[in-house]
Scaffold this motif. Structure first.
Motif, mmCIF file in Angstrom:
data_model
loop_
_atom_site.group_PDB
_atom_site.id
_atom_site.type_symbol
_atom_site.label_atom_id
_atom_site.label_comp_id
_atom_site.label_asym_id
_atom_site.label_seq_id
_atom_site.Cartn_x
_atom_site.Cartn_y
_atom_site.Cartn_z
ATOM 1 N N GLY A 39 -0.411 -2.889 -0.485
ATOM 2 C CA GLY A 39 -2.098 -2.161 -0.203
ATOM 3 C C GLY A 39 -1.270 -1.303 0.901
ATOM 4 O O GLY A 39 0.100 -1.558 1.302
ATOM 5 N N VAL A 221 -1.407 6.136 -8.498
ATOM 6 C CA VAL A 221 -0.531 4.818 -7.975
ATOM 7 C C VAL A 221 -1.505 4.471 -7.096
ATOM 8 O O VAL A 221 -2.484 4.535 -6.418
ATOM 9 C CB VAL A 221 0.369 5.116 -6.587
ATOM 10 C CG1 VAL A 221 1.382 4.340 -6.526
ATOM 11 C CG2 VAL A 221 1.333 6.562 -8.159
ATOM 12 N N LYS A 228 -10.310 1.545 -7.708
ATOM 13 C CA LYS A 228 -9.135 2.597 -7.821
ATOM 14 C C LYS A 228 -10.177 3.721 -9.369
ATOM 15 O O LYS A 228 -9.583 4.091 -9.000
ATOM 16 C CB LYS A 228 -8.177 2.762 -7.802
ATOM 17 C CG LYS A 228 -7.572 1.367 -6.715
ATOM 18 C CD LYS A 228 -7.704 2.164 -5.230
ATOM 19 C CE LYS A 228 -6.980 1.237 -4.001
ATOM 20 N NZ LYS A 228 -6.614 2.159 -3.004
ATOM 21 N N GLY A 252 0.895 0.230 -10.741
ATOM 22 C CA GLY A 252 0.280 -1.138 -9.840
ATOM 23 C C GLY A 252 1.402 -2.018 -9.457
ATOM 24 O O GLY A 252 2.307 -1.933 -10.087
ATOM 25 N N PRO A 285 5.747 -5.130 -6.015
ATOM 26 C CA PRO A 285 5.504 -4.275 -4.299
ATOM 27 C C PRO A 285 6.671 -3.505 -4.051
ATOM 28 O O PRO A 285 6.502 -2.583 -3.149
ATOM 29 C CB PRO A 285 4.750 -5.234 -3.773
ATOM 30 C CG PRO A 285 4.805 -6.256 -4.007
ATOM 31 C CD PRO A 285 5.768 -6.645 -5.828
#
Ligand code: UDP
Length: 406
Positions: A39, A221, A228, A252, A285
């Motif tokens: 995020g 993305v 989203k 993602g 991530p």
């Protein structure tokens, strides 16, 4: 190092930062949020905190810890604050408070300025050390313009105890008894996510992820989150595909404070079916170079959100001179000046129309991409956000509410 930004970021921002740091040097600045990775908030803090330290500010970043019940609740309130109806009980609110109370023990909340990010750690205001004069600011990254009233009322009680509240977009600001400021988020042009890459670096990511670059690539993305609109993106691609050859890449990664991601990912996979031109990638991530390379190899970048805080992915794409298409929500229309730095859209059909317009007019797409980069340079680089936070902090001090000797 801040000097590395000269020639990249606007000179005025760098000068102002220097002046402010000469006043604030040595003072402590604490940021608290609820996840170290995944995020936009984590993305910014990862880059901003070391830079602040380099500027002589004693900056720290703490992350609150919670159990699954806590994060289920905070995701529900996140949805409710962005307008979705959710069932939230009194005992959930009690647990939320208890988790924050528990965190107080493991967090060092002593600092001259404290910036609490988003609703998850908002109750920490009740544990503000009394022994120290400090500035406490609540920073809201989400769209709370149309929340479930009961949920906002609860959160508002906490927010009202801060010295000020900061929103990303003026439309999100609420009526509050404290000072309110607008500070838009930003991207770091020197991070692995945004720095220039060589063609070889880009090709090796394409090879590793097995991305076919023979056809134009449409990319989105984002976390696998219904706001989203990944399904809407697939629907737009399906319309485009009737007329133009292209590949759709949806990428993602999981965020530790987003428990819904897996369910949404499964929905998206099922909806995409067995189309070989749809690639759904779940990356760890910290795969910043991979995201950077995917953005650079894309022909068009979408952020077709239905609700959005700011939408950092839009500035990331614009910085790479990509033609962008974004949902007309949250901070996206701030970044996309319609028809100049990209297109904002209101529907699946609108997104499909704009994708085709770009695909069929590569020169126009290129021109808009170039305008986008300059727009980001002037408005959405990290240095501008640091300038704003330091100015705000200094403002608080000047107001004389907080006795810090300058
Ligand atoms: N991001 C990432 N990998 C992913 C998905 C997202 O690194 O697989 C990054 C993205 O590049 C951006 C941030 O996460 O920097 C998302 O920020 P944004 O404001 O767009 O959305 P948020 O997730 O905060 O709602």
């Amino acid at each position: 190092m801040i000097t590395q930004y000269s020639g990249i970021a606007p000179k005025g921002d760098l000068l102002l930062i220097q002046r402010l740091c000469s006043k604030l040097e040595g003072k402590s600045f604490l940021h608290v949020n609820s996840t170290r990775e995944g995020g936009g908030v984590a993305e910014i803090l990862n880059r901003m905190v070391p830079l602040l330290r380099n500027l002589g500010i004693d900056a720290r970043w703490e992350v609150i810890e919670g159990d699954a019940t806590f994060f289920d609740f905070t995701k529900k309130t996140h949805n409710a604050l962005q307008g979705t109806r959710e069932k939230i009980t009194e005992s959930m609110w009690d647990h939320y408070y208890e988790v924050n109370k528990r965190n107080r023990k493991s967090l060092d909340l002593n600092a001259d300025a404290v910036l609490i990010h988003d609703p998850q750690p908002a109750p920490l205001i009740d544990f503000r050390p009394r022994s120290r004069m400090s500035v406490w600011m609540w920073r809201c990254h989400i769209d709370i313009s149309n929340p479930m009233p009961g949920v906002w009322a609860k959160l508002k009680a906490y927010v009202s105890r801060y010295d000020s509240a900061i929103f990303s977009v003026s439309r999100f600001a609420k009526s509050l008894p404290v000072d309110e400021y607008i500070v838009t988020p930003s991207i770091d042009p020197l991070s692995s996510k945004n720095r220039d890459l060589t063609q070889q670096e880009i090709s090796s990511v394409a090879e590793k992820l097995q991305i076919n670059r023979d056809k134009p690539i449409i990319l989105q993305v984002s976390r696998f989150d219904r706001f989203k609109d990944p399904i809407g993106v697939i629907n737009a691609y399906k319309i485009v595909k009737k007329y133009n050859e292209c590949t759709l890449v949806l990428v993602g990664s999981p965020a530790t404070d987003d428990p819904e991601g897996e369910a949404v990912l499964n929905e998206v996979r099922e909806f995409a079916g067995s189309d070989p031109d749809i690639r759904i990638l779940l990356l760890p991530p910290d795969n910043h170079i991979e995201i950077n390379a995917l953005q650079r190899m894309a022909t068009i970048i979408l952020q077709k959100s239905l609700k959005e805080g700011f939408g950092l992915t839009v500035s990331e794409a614009m910085w790479k001179e990509k033609p962008v298409i974004g949902g007309a929500v949250g901070g996206i229309p701030l970044q996309i000046v319609h028809g100049i730095t990209g297109f904002v859209v209101y529907s699946v059909e609108g997104a499909a129309f704009r994708i085709r317009q770009y695909l069929n007019n590569p020169l126009m797409a290129q021109r808009m991409g170039q305008s986008g980069k300059e727009y980001v340079r002037n408005n959405y680089l990290l240095t501008r956000q640091i300038r704003d936070y330091l100015s705000l902090w200094y403002c608080h001090i000047q107001k004389g509410k907080h006795v810090i000797e300058l």
